[in-house]
Design a protein around this motif. Structure first.
Motif, PDB file in Angstrom:
ATOM      1  N   VAL A 183       0.764  -1.124   0.058  1.00  0.00           N
ATOM      2  CA  VAL A 183       0.085   0.029  -0.039  1.00  0.00           C
ATOM      3  C   VAL A 183       0.960   1.131  -0.015  1.00  0.00           C
ATOM      4  CG1 VAL A 183      -1.513   1.403   1.447  1.00  0.00           C
ATOM      5  CG2 VAL A 183      -2.098  -0.924   0.854  1.00  0.00           C
ATOM      6  N   PRO A 184       1.819   1.467   1.011  1.00  0.00           N
ATOM      7  CA  PRO A 184       2.438   2.623   0.968  1.00  0.00           C
ATOM      8  C   PRO A 184       3.180   2.997  -0.479  1.00  0.00           C
ATOM      9  CG  PRO A 184       3.330   0.927   2.632  1.00  0.00           C
ATOM     10  CD  PRO A 184       2.219   0.223   2.018  1.00  0.00           C
ATOM     11  N   THR A 193      -1.807  -0.584 -11.918  1.00  0.00           N
ATOM     12  CA  THR A 193      -1.334  -0.899 -10.603  1.00  0.00           C
ATOM     13  C   THR A 193      -1.063  -2.294 -10.565  1.00  0.00           C
ATOM     14  OG1 THR A 193      -2.677   0.644  -9.716  1.00  0.00           O
ATOM     15  CG2 THR A 193      -1.462  -0.800  -8.031  1.00  0.00           C
ATOM     16  N   GLY A 194       0.037  -2.992 -10.852  1.00  0.00           N
ATOM     17  CA  GLY A 194       0.578  -4.258 -10.937  1.00  0.00           C
ATOM     18  C   GLY A 194       0.278  -5.055  -9.569  1.00  0.00           C
ATOM     19  N   PRO A 195       0.612  -4.298  -8.368  1.00  0.00           N
ATOM     20  CA  PRO A 195       0.062  -4.824  -7.165  1.00  0.00           C
ATOM     21  C   PRO A 195      -1.350  -4.621  -6.822  1.00  0.00           C
ATOM     22  CG  PRO A 195       2.073  -3.629  -6.842  1.00  0.00           C
ATOM     23  CD  PRO A 195       1.591  -3.283  -8.177  1.00  0.00           C
ATOM     24  N   GLY A 196      -2.270  -4.977  -7.509  1.00  0.00           N
ATOM     25  CA  GLY A 196      -3.435  -4.640  -7.370  1.00  0.00           C
ATOM     26  C   GLY A 196      -4.196  -5.172  -6.284  1.00  0.00           C
ATOM     27  N   HIS A 197      -3.564  -6.026  -5.543  1.00  0.00           N
ATOM     28  CA  HIS A 197      -4.186  -6.553  -4.423  1.00  0.00           C
ATOM     29  C   HIS A 197      -4.166  -5.433  -3.265  1.00  0.00           C
ATOM     30  CE1 HIS A 197       0.019  -7.360  -4.694  1.00  0.00           C
ATOM     31  NE2 HIS A 197       0.282  -7.413  -3.374  1.00  0.00           N
ATOM     32  N   GLY A 198      -3.391  -4.583  -3.392  1.00  0.00           N
ATOM     33  CA  GLY A 198      -3.418  -3.320  -2.640  1.00  0.00           C
ATOM     34  C   GLY A 198      -4.308  -2.242  -2.907  1.00  0.00           C
ATOM     35  N   LEU A 228      -0.544 -12.436 -11.164  1.00  0.00           N
ATOM     36  CA  LEU A 228       0.346 -11.241 -11.475  1.00  0.00           C
ATOM     37  C   LEU A 228       1.037 -11.596 -12.785  1.00  0.00           C
ATOM     38  CD1 LEU A 228       2.056 -11.460  -8.031  1.00  0.00           C
ATOM     39  CD2 LEU A 228       0.621  -9.816  -8.834  1.00  0.00           C
ATOM     40  N   GLY A 229       1.409 -10.318 -13.224  1.00  0.00           N
ATOM     41  CA  GLY A 229       2.474 -10.395 -14.502  1.00  0.00           C
ATOM     42  C   GLY A 229       1.851  -9.628 -15.680  1.00  0.00           C
ATOM     43  N   TYR A 230       0.952  -9.201 -15.722  1.00  0.00           N
ATOM     44  CA  TYR A 230       0.215  -8.462 -16.865  1.00  0.00           C
ATOM     45  C   TYR A 230      -0.253  -7.032 -16.937  1.00  0.00           C
ATOM     46  CZ  TYR A 230      -1.335 -13.341 -16.563  1.00  0.00           C
ATOM     47  OH  TYR A 230      -1.266 -14.704 -16.391  1.00  0.00           O
ATOM     48  N   SER A 231       0.513  -6.258 -15.732  1.00  0.00           N
ATOM     49  CA  SER A 231       0.439  -4.739 -15.500  1.00  0.00           C
ATOM     50  C   SER A 231       1.190  -4.024 -16.734  1.00  0.00           C
ATOM     51  CB  SER A 231       0.852  -4.226 -14.304  1.00  0.00           C
ATOM     52  OG  SER A 231       2.452  -4.750 -14.112  1.00  0.00           O
ATOM     53  N   LEU A 232       2.304  -4.408 -16.884  1.00  0.00           N
ATOM     54  CA  LEU A 232       3.165  -3.692 -18.222  1.00  0.00           C
ATOM     55  C   LEU A 232       2.596  -4.065 -19.579  1.00  0.00           C
ATOM     56  CD1 LEU A 232       5.407  -1.616 -18.607  1.00  0.00           C
ATOM     57  CD2 LEU A 232       7.044  -3.541 -18.834  1.00  0.00           C
ATOM     58  N   ALA A 233       1.934  -5.084 -19.735  1.00  0.00           N
ATOM     59  CA  ALA A 233       1.385  -5.342 -20.975  1.00  0.00           C
ATOM     60  C   ALA A 233      -0.007  -4.673 -21.057  1.00  0.00           C
ATOM     61  CB  ALA A 233       1.102  -7.076 -21.219  1.00  0.00           C
ATOM     62  N   ILE A 278       4.844  -1.683 -11.144  1.00  0.00           N
ATOM     63  CA  ILE A 278       5.268  -2.966 -11.158  1.00  0.00           C
ATOM     64  C   ILE A 278       5.896  -3.483 -10.071  1.00  0.00           C
ATOM     65  CG2 ILE A 278       6.448  -4.614 -12.527  1.00  0.00           C
ATOM     66  CD1 ILE A 278       6.425  -2.484 -14.766  1.00  0.00           C
ATOM     67  N   GLY A 279       5.338  -4.648  -9.368  1.00  0.00           N
ATOM     68  CA  GLY A 279       5.888  -5.087  -8.341  1.00  0.00           C
ATOM     69  C   GLY A 279       7.203  -6.051  -8.488  1.00  0.00           C
TER      70      GLY A 279
END
Lengths: 793, 793
Positions: free
Chosen positions: B63-64, B88-93, B152-157, B175-176
């Motif tokens: 989150v931070p 937001t790749g770390p969309g779990h946040g 996980l894995g698709y944020s940049l695409a 990207i995490g």
């Protein structure tokens, strides 16, 4: 990037390189012959149309790179007495590997009908990509191969898996520049962060930049050489470039010599901080093939990808081009009067099992059976069903710890997980081992070591690819993963299953240990993560593959899980999928009863049934831990609401037993099926996955129209565990209602009974809405036997 | 790597950074509140156990980093008036994104029940990861998001896809470092080779190294900074590192300013050869959260991944730690008496649609309908069935060329393929466009250009991810791929389907154009590539997903294919899968008849049937081009062998029509189903895919027990096209035999008829064995009407 050659070779080297070149020409000749010739393999008659295959299939473009690499590896194998395996990313160029195996004599040893003479050469050519023959890809029929190469992206992961725990071995891995654009391959370059420098084997990547894919240039061939070197170096490699086509043999030989020297230094521990050696090979696509056809460049172009000369039977000019192409390799220097390789060419090969085409590891011949503990010794004490609560995967972790201990000295068991090993409650393993990790560690790290036997990387592709490579070279493993994300490797497991199916009919391959999955953090307990983590469909995918090689198990509790996992770890040649929960849950079966139940694969749970000796009004069947719990709870609901209803409980562990025998080797006979599920009573089936899978398995069963399946219907997302069941009609109340609705003699009471169940559901909904949590009654539910005299009797 | 800060900031900068910090604290406070609090959101009462949720769920660790990034992006958006989208790749946040949207006012605009006051804050907190509320992942309910982040894995695409053809836009992509280990993300770094520097938008990756995944350190956080910089530079990026936690705001602000200046130079074309700017952000995981719990480091450790403080309701000491943690953000400075952000905090936000949480592109609001040609204008002239031969996908290529032309000025249609566009016979597109390619070109290249509208990379993951990003921002596309390898993106399409399903019930999201697949080079024509290329199971996977969003079409010839493709390109909010062949094949329907047939989705082909006005003895049903051809040929075989057998031919284009209406919106009523398939006659169904899929669709249909499906049973590998059918019992002879066996009045003649068919099969086998090719009679088979008076009447 270091570019070779840097120094002039000696006379002896020149002679050795002359042999390399001869061998290369021979392998290329044999490859072209496979693609084109039906007969007249040595051109001892004038080449005529009828000597040419009517369907021209195969991939020429990548062949000369494979044969060149094979020849140069053979030079160093012979000189240094090395053990080398070759993984060929561009496996669609299988003609090259067939040619190499034939030249080495392996082909004729394994396939006596393809001798090392003219008739054998004709047979080699004819069978290639020919009905009843061998595929144009590096299938299990190809000696020395563990990698098909049809679906691109997995070569480097397979090579890495083969290298784990094989300290003496060098796994050369030819990687196409097309394949290098895939995700799995791009991630695979990080292997040096996980491979131990000397406790594991050495992976020697050879990135082949021939510049083109089917129709496009490749990214890595078009970036500056220094940028490419930086890309590879930054991931732990130390690349050497071979790009001088005029002196390719000198350059390739010098580069390989340097790589081997570096591998030796790394193994001796005297190469601190250096990257792992690898080669970047730049040669033209379709090199030595037709230069131009119809005015278009073919050699060095995407046009050489498949069959560079077509219409050969029909067009005499093309036929003559083919003849010239074949003749350009000077076959008369390479093959003797009998059609076999000349004595000097035949002698130029590694001995016996040192031939890459005869590597016993690649054929699954190097195996040591696992020493496995007794599952009963790692069981939960269950004197009566429902008395204790346990976390199934945590109990399995205890069993796996012991398995790791017992096989430590053999170094033939690895556990793989995408950063989920501990989350999946298998952390007991860390009492005896760690996670494999070659990078620096810090204070807050836990359980990391360069030789750990748990391999974790946040990539299902790498876990799968590494495990496949490990298994295909005869070792054992387990892949634990969140159920929903197993779909990430759908295509990989489909390819592996196809490999296993074909390999099963190749007599010189020994069946390799099975690919074992533990799917946990499953759909019914992803209420907190929501929709993206809820997908039980991996087992649907598995069961669409050939029944010879696929098994699916849904153990309902801890002791059944341990029994099933133990069973799976002892099998060979299969894909075993186990689905089990990691949350605290009631336990039903003692170790002994678990063994008996799992050995049957399914059965009536009399201790949970209320049909006594009479006929059941309704069958409540279940498969999966949560459905089993809800089914047993539904028995209670029914006992309370309508105590006169006679319920039979059936639990299914081995899902494939539901198939008819013609559809799966585990399939139950219709007679046994009817004995368990009754001939004509309604069956309410509470299922872990998508309900239609059960219908797919049983559509041809008697009484199928009376089968009513409750399962996951993609409802729920973020809610409570019990509410997930409610939203998908899988909870005890909906199951009880479904049963009541199908007992004709209750018709008069049904309205009343239904209302009582709806009241319960309303009470649940109100509690969830108010507190965000489930009713304590369902949250902390425990089983009470309907047979006070002896529940587990 | 350039490391910021390099210079001291001005006073004005310091003031701006003070606001950034206040906003960051507010967003962190609101995130912690979402994870923990059920009530008392502003701690205006003493914090008591009952104010805390009983089920603590959510992911704090990331989150931070998200809130920090959001705050800094807002600073530059306001100053420079930029249009920025955040992926937001770390969309779990997701708590962080909810917090940001609430602070920006968007949340309350879109969800009036969650106002910008104390009651609204309480509602915001309570609903988070709460039954009936919003997920803990960046689901479609999150304003401004196009990316869920669960798998996980698709944020940049996704970010790259959003940037295509959006020249004014900056797509920031967090990207995490966990995600960065996945294959799809590793491949995604090559985006600069495909993104045009100014005709496309700018992707601004922010690689967040917080050092840990769930339980492990991350690879990229443990390699030397210079190695990481080399990794990124070698793939076309020019990274700036922000690592000074003591001066993080100065460092981050300076780095972002520099990135924007570089983006501007690139857009003006004055940054020749420079990499695309990006940021490497090193901050501790769970930064500003509890430092230690029970003696274990939590901040800066994997222990902060999810909920760092547990047992809060039960343990008063923990409750006090939570209070101190919340208070550390000084909420009294951030929120006014009404509970909303203080006026200065509320005012510190971009205006209207410049808010990342209100970006209309992210909500699918920016769309232009495609201008599509009339399918009939791109049809094959078919005066009577079977008269002409055509390649279906090649005809579609002609239609697509025209579609590309008509929409060129809108720049809202892209075609994606993994190096298979031309192989799939869609090359007519290259009359009007090229493949998008930013790297140098060479003489032998074909159809490459920096602005091409065909996007080819050898990665199904990238094709899928780019197309998803393009669609989710309101544009249109088609993904053509080999059928077998569509499984590579099984998990991605499952996630996209889930997104579409949920998004469909979010009123402020406009339905985005459908995800359209063309699966070709299909299972029945991969005889030359063998087993690895033979898998028709992608449609099974698709049909296991929610019926609201899934469609599957199997057009039997070219004109039906063009009609179906045109239809799919006009739809929104769905996943449409079209399976069609690329090989020359007989054509059956004129454009007009194709339109009528496809609009129905299935129907009786009277022109091919021999049941006249009477009752059929047997129904021959078919779905797919090859099964249709074999079915029609079987009618001929039957007419010759047993001319008195009355056959009805049914062709199915829209597979979902076979579902009952309760299971799919396209489902046919039982009455209509019976009218087409008869009430009680045997149905021999020749199916393109796995036979059990048809049983799964129809198990609850009347007369299901009389349905006999022939399809792919994973037999064949390398052989001839017709032999593929024979090995799987899908050929005309096996179909005819299956029909004959089920007509009771033929019983006496059956032995004789069966022998005649077996003779035909033996003749076929002998020809294949001898020549490697099919009998000319089956290879060049053409349709002849059984109705000499007018076939197509």
């Amino acid at each position: 990037m270091t570019v070779f050659p840097m120094t002039a070779p000696s006379d002896a080297d020149e002679m050795a390189l002359g042999r390399v070149d001869a061998w290369w020409r021979a392998a290329n000749y044999l490859s072209v012959g496979q693609i084109y010739l039906l007969d007249n393999p040595l051109l001892r008659e004038p080449l005529r149309a009828e000597h040419v295959k009517s369907r021209l299939v195969g991939h020429w473009g990548t062949v000369p790179g494979i044969t060149l690499t094979y020849a140069h590896l053979n030079r160093v194998i012979m000189r240094n007495g090395l053990e080398v395996m070759l993984v060929t990313g561009p496996g669609h160029g299988a003609a090259a590997l067939n040619a190499a195996a034939w030249l080495e004599g392996t082909y004729s040893e394994l396939y006596p009908e393809v001798g090392q003479d003219e008739a054998g050469m004709a047979a080699l050519f004819r069978q290639f990509s020919f009905p009843g023959g061998v595929p144009s890809h590096a299938s299990p029929q190809v000696p020395g191969s563990i990698h098909e190469g049809g679906e691109l992206g997995y070569s480097l992961a397979h090579a890495t898996g083969a290298a784990f725990d094989n300290p003496g071995l060098i796994v050369a891995c030819l990687i196409g520049d097309g394949e290098a654009e895939t995700g799995p391959l791009a991630a695979s370059w990080q292997a040096p962060r996980f491979l131990h420098p000397w406790r594991d084997g050495a992976v020697l990547p050879i990135l082949h930049l021939n510049g083109y894919k089917i129709a496009n240039p490749t990214v890595l061939s078009r970036i500056p050489s220094e940028q490419l070197a930086a890309y590879l170096r930054s991931q732990g490699w130390d690349p050497i470039e071979v790009a001088d086509t005029a002196q390719v043999h000198r350059a390739y030989a010098a580069a390989l010599d340097e790589c081997l020297a570096r591998i030796e230094r790394i193994r001796r521990g005297t190469a601190h901080g250096a990257g792992r050696p690898m080669i970047v090979l730049r040669t033209p696509k379709g090199w030595t093939g037709p230069s131009h056809v119809d005015g278009h460049a073919v050699e060095g172009s995407w046009r050489s990808h498949q069959v560079p000369l077509t219409n050969v039977r029909e067009d005499p000019a093309r036929l003559d081009m083919l003849r010239q192409w074949l003749v350009s390799y000077r076959p008369e220097e390479l093959f003797g009067t009998d059609g076999g390789p000349t004595p000097s060419l035949a002698a130029w090969r590694p001995g016996g099992e040192r031939r890459m085409s005869a590597n016993p590891r690649a054929h699954g011949q190097v195996q040591r059976d696992l020493r496995l503990p007794d599952p009963a010794a790692h069981s939960v004490a269950v004197t009566a069903p429902g008395e204790v609560t346990a976390q199934a995967t945590s109990v399995l972790g205890d069993y796996l710890r012991e398995a790791l201990l017992r096989n430590e000295s053999n170094a033939n068991l690895l556990l793989f997980a995408p950063d989920e090993h501990a989350s999946n409650r298998l952390d007991a393993a860390f009492d005896v081992t760690s996670r494999r990790w070659q990078l620096p560690t810090q204070d807050n790290d836990q359980y990391l070591s360069p030789t750990g036997r748990v391999v974790e990387v946040l990539s299902e592709h790498l876990c799968q690819g590494w495990l496949e490579g490990y298994l295909l070279t005869g070792r054992h493993g387990l892949f634990s993963t969140y159920e929903a994300f197993a779909h990430v490797v759908d295509s990989m497991v489909a390819q592996h299953a196809k490999w296993l199916l074909t390999a099963g009919s190749v007599p010189w391959r020994r069946p390799v240990p099975s690919l074992n999955y533990l799917l946990t953090s499953h759909v019914w307990r992803q209420d907190h993560n929501g929709a993206s983590h809820q997908d039980p469909g991996f087992i649907d995918h598995i069961l669409s593959k050939r029944p010879e090689v696929t098994r699916v198990y849904l153990p309902p509790d801890a002791n059944t899980l341990v029994w099933v996992a133990d069973h799976c770890l002892r099998t060979h040649g299969q894909v075993n999928v186990i689905v089990a929960g990691k949350q605290p849950a009631p336990q039903y079966l003692s170790a002994e009863k678990a063994a008996a139940h799992c050995a049957q694969g399914l059965g009536v749970w009399e201790w949970a049934s209320t049909d006594g000796d009479g006929e059941a009004d309704v069958v409540l069947a279940c498969a999966g831990d949560v459905p089993t719990m809800e089914t047993l709870a539904a028995v209670h609901v029914l006992a309370e609401l309508a105590p006169d209803v006679r319920v039979r409980v059936v639990n299914v562990v081995d899902l494939t037993r539901l198939f008819t025998p013609g559809r799966h080797p585990h399939g139950l006979s219709d007679q046994d099926f009817t004995e368990i599920f009754t001939a004509d009573q309604p069956v309410i089936f509470a299922f872990h996955g998508y309900p239609w899978l059960i219908h797919q398995l049983t559509y041809d069963r008697p009484n199928h129209d009376n089968l009513h399946v409750h399962g996951f219907r993609d409802r729920g997302s973020t809610t409570t565990p019990f509410d997930m069941c409610v939203l998908n009609d899988l909870d005890r109340f909906h199951l009880a209602l479904a049963a009541l609705e199908r007992v004709p003699r209750l018709a008069a009471r049904l309205g009343h009974l239904r209302q009582r169940i709806l009241d319960r559901l309303a009470e649940h909904a109100e509690c969830v809405r108010r507190t965000g949590d489930d009713l304590p009654a369902v949250r902390d539910w425990t089983w009470h036997s309907p047979h006070p005299d002896g529940a587990n009797s």
